[in-house]
Design an enzyme around this catalytic site. Structure first.
Site, PDB file in Angstrom:
ATOM      1  N   HIS A 130       0.947  -1.173   0.050  1.00 41.30           N
ATOM      2  CA  HIS A 130       0.019  -0.016   0.040  1.00 41.30           C
ATOM      3  C   HIS A 130       0.857   1.158  -0.122  1.00 41.30           C
ATOM      4  O   HIS A 130       1.906   1.310   0.587  1.00 41.30           O
ATOM      5  CB  HIS A 130      -1.012  -0.117   1.299  1.00 41.30           C
ATOM      6  CG  HIS A 130      -2.046   1.041   1.307  1.00 41.30           C
ATOM      7  ND1 HIS A 130      -1.553   2.431   1.780  1.00 41.30           N
ATOM      8  CD2 HIS A 130      -3.428   1.023   1.109  1.00 41.30           C
ATOM      9  CE1 HIS A 130      -2.908   2.961   1.945  1.00 41.30           C
ATOM     10  NE2 HIS A 130      -3.710   2.007   1.282  1.00 41.30           N
ATOM     11  N   ASP A 207       2.848  -4.724   7.883  1.00 39.67           N
ATOM     12  CA  ASP A 207       1.627  -3.739   7.702  1.00 39.67           C
ATOM     13  C   ASP A 207       0.541  -4.810   7.846  1.00 39.67           C
ATOM     14  O   ASP A 207       0.157  -5.447   7.047  1.00 39.67           O
ATOM     15  CB  ASP A 207       1.550  -3.217   6.252  1.00 39.67           C
ATOM     16  CG  ASP A 207       0.301  -2.323   5.764  1.00 39.67           C
ATOM     17  OD1 ASP A 207      -0.575  -2.605   6.692  1.00 39.67           O
ATOM     18  OD2 ASP A 207       0.322  -1.645   5.022  1.00 39.67           O
ATOM     19  N   GLN A 210      -4.768  -4.979   6.943  1.00 39.59           N
ATOM     20  CA  GLN A 210      -6.081  -6.052   6.514  1.00 39.59           C
ATOM     21  C   GLN A 210      -5.939  -7.274   7.032  1.00 39.59           C
ATOM     22  O   GLN A 210      -6.781  -8.010   6.806  1.00 39.59           O
ATOM     23  CB  GLN A 210      -5.803  -6.090   4.672  1.00 39.59           C
ATOM     24  CG  GLN A 210      -5.938  -4.766   3.922  1.00 39.59           C
ATOM     25  CD  GLN A 210      -7.134  -4.329   4.095  1.00 39.59           C
ATOM     26  OE1 GLN A 210      -8.225  -4.895   4.562  1.00 39.59           O
ATOM     27  NE2 GLN A 210      -7.440  -2.885   3.768  1.00 39.59           N
ATOM     28  N   LYS A 233     -10.816  -0.212  10.530  1.00 39.37           N
ATOM     29  CA  LYS A 233     -11.012  -1.439   9.588  1.00 39.37           C
ATOM     30  C   LYS A 233     -11.135  -2.625  10.393  1.00 39.37           C
ATOM     31  O   LYS A 233     -11.087  -3.656   9.937  1.00 39.37           O
ATOM     32  CB  LYS A 233      -9.534  -1.634   8.674  1.00 39.37           C
ATOM     33  CG  LYS A 233      -9.204  -0.554   7.735  1.00 39.37           C
ATOM     34  CD  LYS A 233      -8.071  -0.863   6.905  1.00 39.37           C
ATOM     35  CE  LYS A 233      -7.262   0.159   6.379  1.00 39.37           C
ATOM     36  NZ  LYS A 233      -8.001   0.757   5.020  1.00 39.37           N
ATOM     37  N   CYS A 373      -4.847   2.697  -3.546  1.00 40.55           N
ATOM     38  CA  CYS A 373      -3.591   3.102  -2.981  1.00 40.55           C
ATOM     39  C   CYS A 373      -2.222   2.022  -3.361  1.00 40.55           C
ATOM     40  O   CYS A 373      -1.487   1.836  -2.517  1.00 40.55           O
ATOM     41  CB  CYS A 373      -3.747   3.497  -1.529  1.00 40.55           C
ATOM     42  SG  CYS A 373      -4.655   4.667  -1.277  1.00 40.55           S
TER      43      CYS A 373
HETATM   44  N1  7TS Z   1      -1.836  -0.766   4.512  1.00 47.79           N
HETATM   45  C1  7TS Z   1      -2.936  -1.526   3.854  1.00 47.79           C
HETATM   46  C2  7TS Z   1      -2.665  -2.904   3.476  1.00 47.79           C
HETATM   47  C3  7TS Z   1      -4.197  -0.858   3.685  1.00 47.79           C
HETATM   48  O1  7TS Z   1      -5.130  -1.644   3.205  1.00 47.79           O
HETATM   49  C4  7TS Z   1      -4.473   0.652   4.198  1.00 47.79           C
HETATM   50  C5  7TS Z   1      -5.866   1.234   3.956  1.00 47.79           C
HETATM   51  C6  7TS Z   1      -3.192   1.150   4.780  1.00 47.79           C
HETATM   52  C7  7TS Z   1      -2.229   0.637   5.140  1.00 47.79           C
HETATM   53  C8  7TS Z   1      -3.667   2.424   5.411  1.00 47.79           C
HETATM   54  O2  7TS Z   1      -4.717   2.689   6.257  1.00 47.79           O
HETATM   55  P1  7TS Z   1      -5.149   3.921   6.832  1.00 47.79           P
HETATM   56  O3  7TS Z   1      -6.022   3.632   8.076  1.00 47.79           O
HETATM   57  O4  7TS Z   1      -3.835   4.802   7.433  1.00 47.79           O
HETATM   58  O5  7TS Z   1      -5.674   4.905   5.899  1.00 47.79           O
HETATM   59  N2  7TS Z   1      -6.532   0.793   2.811  1.00 47.79           N
HETATM   60  C9  7TS Z   1      -7.311   1.225   2.146  1.00 47.79           C
HETATM   61  C10 7TS Z   1      -7.784   0.806   0.819  1.00 47.79           C
HETATM   62  O6  7TS Z   1      -7.663  -0.380   0.382  1.00 47.79           O
HETATM   63  N3  7TS Z   1      -8.905   1.626   0.378  1.00 47.79           N
HETATM   64  O7  7TS Z   1      -8.918   2.525   1.389  1.00 47.79           O
HETATM   65  C11 7TS Z   1      -7.984   2.437   2.267  1.00 47.79           C
END
Ligand code: 7TS
Length: 415
Positions: A130, A207, A210, A233, A373
């Protein structure tokens, strides 16, 4: 509160905890399939938020009054709860609350990377990261002179572990890998990567954005040095996330943000730092969100992460099967029968993902369209954008059928 039988989720009772799922658009009931972006929030978590503001709201750490003490205890305990949730036996001292996974990535990149990396050093990451990780290491690489290398993925969206073994060398200082890909659904062998990293005296950052919501995670079994996730999430609120770090690393690193709360003593010349994890939590934190994230962890544990993982895999397999019925639909990531996270990204020949998402929206089906992303990964896959359906504890096969019917409508419209 949702209950479950021994093997399967009791979807009906889980759905009753999520009032938002009752919403209708244009006479159609919402089918929410954008859970990889943000999951919905169950009543017990909403109740925790409401109760906090009605009963306990105060600043933490600094007040001697009763409210502040209650807020402090709840906020501090939430760190222990999240540490336990991901298998960190060190409790709060190994669990820093951040805004989200992105901030956790940046914390390590700035607090560790800027001080430890230099020309000749290498950061090894993967082609499926990501942007929150990819852009961060890329830019820290530029600032320090360290080189970033990418572990290849194969046709099925799995990491090429031979390539990982080639890339990780004595020059490697950090291996950074996504646990579950938000585009491909691949579940990466992060424990194996950790072993390879440690054999070369490198650290590993995982990371888990997910993974933490969807499967049992044990950072100590993985032997991760750092592990990041987001509250929004995992059935929790926005504005809160976590960073697990091994205690000796968090102890030795410089702070990321300076200011109030993170100090022990200050004079005009210098300052010393507070105990872990507060050393990394400058300023007034997201108190309510932290407490609510702990309530979300309770909620998910009550259901059972094993069952959640099985449910999501079942939905992903069913979605793959149904999407396979169409010759003009291409799906990405591990094929049917392979373990994967609860999401499927796909492309319909001749239909732009954004147009498709709009038509699905007319059916009250919420999906994500774009590069999610992971733009370099989309470049590699040879598509500008994909459509992604991502599932959670309240989704059903019937909802996937609704998605498929809506897709069929869209295909006919563009035929
Ligand atoms: N890493 C992964 C694997 C993710 O899916 C996301 C967010 C992030 C990092 C970043 O998370 P945040 O809470 O800091 O934004 N992924 C997504 C997505 O797939 N669609 O919207 C956000």
């Amino acid at each position: 509160m949702a209950t479950t039988d021994s093997d399967h989720l009791d979807i009906e009772s889980i759905r009753a905890d999520f009032p938002i799922l009752e919403r209708e658009f244009g006479g159609n009931q919402l089918v929410y399939l954008d859970n990889a972006a943000t999951t919905q929030t169950p009543d017990p978590v909403i109740d925790t938020i409401v109760e906090y503001y009605r009963e306990t709201n105060a600043n933490v750490h600094r007040g001697l009054h009763q409210l502040s003490q209650e807020a402090s205890v709840a906020y501090e305990d939430a760190h222990d709860r999240l540490a336990d949730f991901i298998g960190a036996s060190g409790g709060r001292e190994e669990m820093v609350f951040t805004r989200n996974t992105t901030e956790s990535e940046n914390l390590v990149a700035y607090a560790w990377g800027l001080n430890e990396l230099g020309p000749g050093d290498e950061i090894v990451t993967t082609e499926m990261e990501h942007h929150s990780s990819l852009v961060t290491w890329q830019q820290i690489g530029k600032r320090t002179g360290a080189e970033v290398k990418y572990i290849r993925i194969d046709e099925d969206g799995h990491l090429d572990m031979d390539h990982a073994n080639e890339l990780i060398t004595e020059d490697t200082q950090m291996v950074s890998a996504v646990h579950v890909s938000n585009t491909l659904g691949t579940v990466n062998p992060v424990g194996e990567l950790a072993d390879i990293a440690h054999d070369h005296d490198a650290l590993i950052f995982v990371d888990g954005a997910q993974a933490v919501p969807n499967m049992p995670v044990d950072v100590e079994a993985i032997d991760a040095d750092f592990y990041a996730f987001s509250g929004h999430k995992m059935a929790g609120p926005t504005g809160i996330g976590g960073l697990y770090g091994k205690r000796h690393l968090l102890d030795s690193m410089e702070p990321f943000l300076y200011g109030g709360e993170m100090i022990r003593h200050v004079d005009y010349e210098d300052s010393t730092w507070n105990d872990l994890p507060w050393k990394y939590e400058a300023g007034t934190p997201a108190i309510c969100q932290g407490i609510a994230m702990a309530a979300a962890a309770d909620y998910l544990d009550d259901i059972g992460l094993d069952k959640i993982q099985r449910h999501e895999n079942e939905l992903a397999q069913y979605a793959l099967e149904r999407l396979d019925e169409f010759d003009d639909i291409r799906t990405f990531g591990p094929g049917p029968g392979t373990k994967r996270g609860g999401l499927v990204s796909f492309d319909i020949e001749g239909v732009h993902a954004h147009d498709l998402a709009e038509i699905l929206n007319d059916h009250a089906v919420a999906v994500r369209a774009g590069h999610h992303c992971t733009q370099p990964l989309h470049d590699k896959l040879g598509v500008a954008a994909t459509t992604r359906a991502s599932f959670y504890i309240y989704n059903t096969k019937a909802e996937i059928d609704t998605l498929i019917d809506a897709l069929d409508d869209a295909r006919q419209l563009f035929a």
